[in-house]
Write a protein that holds these residues in place. Structure first.
Motif, PDB file in Angstrom:
ATOM      1  N   ASN A  65      45.761 -10.328  44.458  1.00 42.82           N
ATOM      2  CA  ASN A  65      46.100  -8.950  44.103  1.00 42.82           C
ATOM      3  C   ASN A  65      47.120  -8.941  42.977  1.00 42.82           C
ATOM      4  O   ASN A  65      48.079  -9.732  42.993  1.00 42.82           O
ATOM      5  N   TYR A  66      46.939  -8.072  42.022  1.00 44.98           N
ATOM      6  CA  TYR A  66      47.871  -7.820  40.926  1.00 44.98           C
ATOM      7  C   TYR A  66      48.119  -9.062  40.067  1.00 44.98           C
ATOM      8  O   TYR A  66      49.197  -9.259  39.528  1.00 44.98           O
ATOM      9  N   GLN A  67      47.083  -9.896  39.911  1.00 45.70           N
ATOM     10  CA  GLN A  67      47.160 -11.104  39.086  1.00 45.70           C
ATOM     11  C   GLN A  67      47.562 -10.700  37.666  1.00 45.70           C
ATOM     12  O   GLN A  67      46.946  -9.828  37.061  1.00 45.70           O
ATOM     13  N   GLY A  68      48.584 -11.340  37.124  1.00 46.16           N
ATOM     14  CA  GLY A  68      49.168 -10.938  35.847  1.00 46.16           C
ATOM     15  C   GLY A  68      48.264 -11.044  34.638  1.00 46.16           C
ATOM     16  O   GLY A  68      48.453 -10.336  33.653  1.00 46.16           O
ATOM     17  N   ASP A  69      47.265 -11.943  34.684  1.00 43.91           N
ATOM     18  CA  ASP A  69      46.373 -12.072  33.530  1.00 43.91           C
ATOM     19  C   ASP A  69      45.017 -11.425  33.770  1.00 43.91           C
ATOM     20  O   ASP A  69      44.104 -11.571  32.986  1.00 43.91           O
ATOM     21  N   ALA A  70      44.899 -10.675  34.858  1.00 43.32           N
ATOM     22  CA  ALA A  70      43.670  -9.934  35.167  1.00 43.32           C
ATOM     23  C   ALA A  70      43.878  -8.479  34.774  1.00 43.32           C
ATOM     24  O   ALA A  70      44.914  -7.893  35.062  1.00 43.32           O
ATOM     25  N   TRP A  71      42.875  -7.908  34.100  1.00 42.15           N
ATOM     26  CA  TRP A  71      43.030  -6.524  33.668  1.00 42.15           C
ATOM     27  C   TRP A  71      41.984  -5.612  34.252  1.00 42.15           C
ATOM     28  O   TRP A  71      40.936  -6.038  34.695  1.00 42.15           O
ATOM     29  N   LYS A  72      42.300  -4.342  34.234  1.00 44.33           N
ATOM     30  CA  LYS A  72      41.418  -3.276  34.698  1.00 44.33           C
ATOM     31  C   LYS A  72      41.487  -2.175  33.638  1.00 44.33           C
ATOM     32  O   LYS A  72      42.549  -1.914  33.089  1.00 44.33           O
ATOM     33  N   LEU A  73      40.359  -1.563  33.330  1.00 44.43           N
ATOM     34  CA  LEU A  73      40.373  -0.435  32.402  1.00 44.43           C
ATOM     35  C   LEU A  73      40.929   0.788  33.122  1.00 44.43           C
ATOM     36  O   LEU A  73      40.506   1.113  34.231  1.00 44.43           O
ATOM     37  N   VAL A  74      41.898   1.428  32.492  1.00 47.02           N
ATOM     38  CA  VAL A  74      42.506   2.637  33.046  1.00 47.02           C
ATOM     39  C   VAL A  74      42.545   3.696  31.952  1.00 47.02           C
ATOM     40  O   VAL A  74      42.375   3.396  30.768  1.00 47.02           O
ATOM     41  N   LYS A  75      42.790   4.919  32.312  1.00 46.73           N
ATOM     42  CA  LYS A  75      42.897   6.011  31.350  1.00 46.73           C
ATOM     43  C   LYS A  75      44.022   5.698  30.360  1.00 46.73           C
ATOM     44  O   LYS A  75      45.119   5.297  30.764  1.00 46.73           O
ATOM     45  N   ALA A  76      43.744   5.876  29.081  1.00 44.87           N
ATOM     46  CA  ALA A  76      44.724   5.576  28.034  1.00 44.87           C
ATOM     47  C   ALA A  76      46.035   6.322  28.294  1.00 44.87           C
ATOM     48  O   ALA A  76      46.037   7.488  28.668  1.00 44.87           O
ATOM     49  N   GLY A  77      47.136   5.602  28.127  1.00 44.82           N
ATOM     50  CA  GLY A  77      48.457   6.194  28.303  1.00 44.82           C
ATOM     51  C   GLY A  77      49.009   6.137  29.710  1.00 44.82           C
ATOM     52  O   GLY A  77      50.129   6.576  29.955  1.00 44.82           O
ATOM     53  N   THR A  78      48.241   5.579  30.666  1.00 37.64           N
ATOM     54  CA  THR A  78      48.708   5.563  32.057  1.00 37.64           C
ATOM     55  C   THR A  78      49.129   4.185  32.552  1.00 37.64           C
ATOM     56  O   THR A  78      49.790   4.074  33.581  1.00 37.64           O
ATOM     57  N   CYS A  79      48.773   3.136  31.838  1.00 34.34           N
ATOM     58  CA  CYS A  79      48.961   1.771  32.334  1.00 34.34           C
ATOM     59  C   CYS A  79      50.389   1.471  32.778  1.00 34.34           C
ATOM     60  O   CYS A  79      50.625   1.029  33.900  1.00 34.34           O
ATOM     61  N   THR A  80      51.329   1.676  31.897  1.00 34.34           N
ATOM     62  CA  THR A  80      52.706   1.265  32.201  1.00 34.34           C
ATOM     63  C   THR A  80      53.379   2.132  33.264  1.00 34.34           C
ATOM     64  O   THR A  80      54.480   1.822  33.709  1.00 34.34           O
ATOM     65  N   SER A  81      52.717   3.199  33.698  1.00 32.22           N
ATOM     66  CA  SER A  81      53.271   4.018  34.774  1.00 32.22           C
ATOM     67  C   SER A  81      52.643   3.677  36.129  1.00 32.22           C
ATOM     68  O   SER A  81      53.049   4.230  37.151  1.00 32.22           O
ATOM     69  N   ILE A  82      51.674   2.763  36.151  1.00 30.63           N
ATOM     70  CA  ILE A  82      51.035   2.365  37.411  1.00 30.63           C
ATOM     71  C   ILE A  82      51.948   1.360  38.114  1.00 30.63           C
ATOM     72  O   ILE A  82      52.234   0.287  37.594  1.00 30.63           O
ATOM     73  N   LYS A  83      52.424   1.728  39.309  1.00 22.56           N
ATOM     74  CA  LYS A  83      53.350   0.876  40.068  1.00 22.56           C
ATOM     75  C   LYS A  83      52.582   0.109  41.137  1.00 22.56           C
ATOM     76  O   LYS A  83      51.772   0.677  41.851  1.00 22.56           O
TER      77      LYS A  83
END
Length: 95
Positions: A65-83
């Motif tokens: 879970n939450y592997q640092g080099d694994a990515w997921k597509l999210v709505k632009a502008g929301t990534c850094t607010s996902i806790k």
């Protein structure tokens, strides 16, 4: 049975119009798609989108879970607010 030139040209015109309409619809659909960005460190194990760093090949291959080099597509502008329990999402791979 013979086919008149009129019926052939009407069929060709109908086909051409259908192709133009289909092309316009697909262009509109692509323009309506929301903008996305790659967000690292937010995917659950096996739920990442493509390529999750060394040792993985594509979607669904993250090991934890939450592997640092694994990515997921999210709505632009929301990534850094996902806790997550491991911190916030990142626009670049986490070490």
């Amino acid at each position: 049975m013979s086919v008149s030139r009129t019926s052939v040209s009407r069929s060709a015109a109908a086909l051409a119009m259908a192709l133009v309409a289909a092309g316009a619809a697909s262009t509109l659909h692509a323009a309506d798609a929301p903008k996305t960005e790659k967000c690292y460190g937010v995917a659950k194990a096996g739920k990442n989108d493509c390529k999750a760093g060394a040792g993985t090949s594509c979607a669904g291959t993250s090991k934890v879970n939450y592997q640092g080099d694994a990515w997921k597509l999210v709505k632009a502008g929301t990534c850094t607010s996902i806790k997550t329990p491991k911190g916030f999402g990142s626009l670049s791979p986490k070490g």
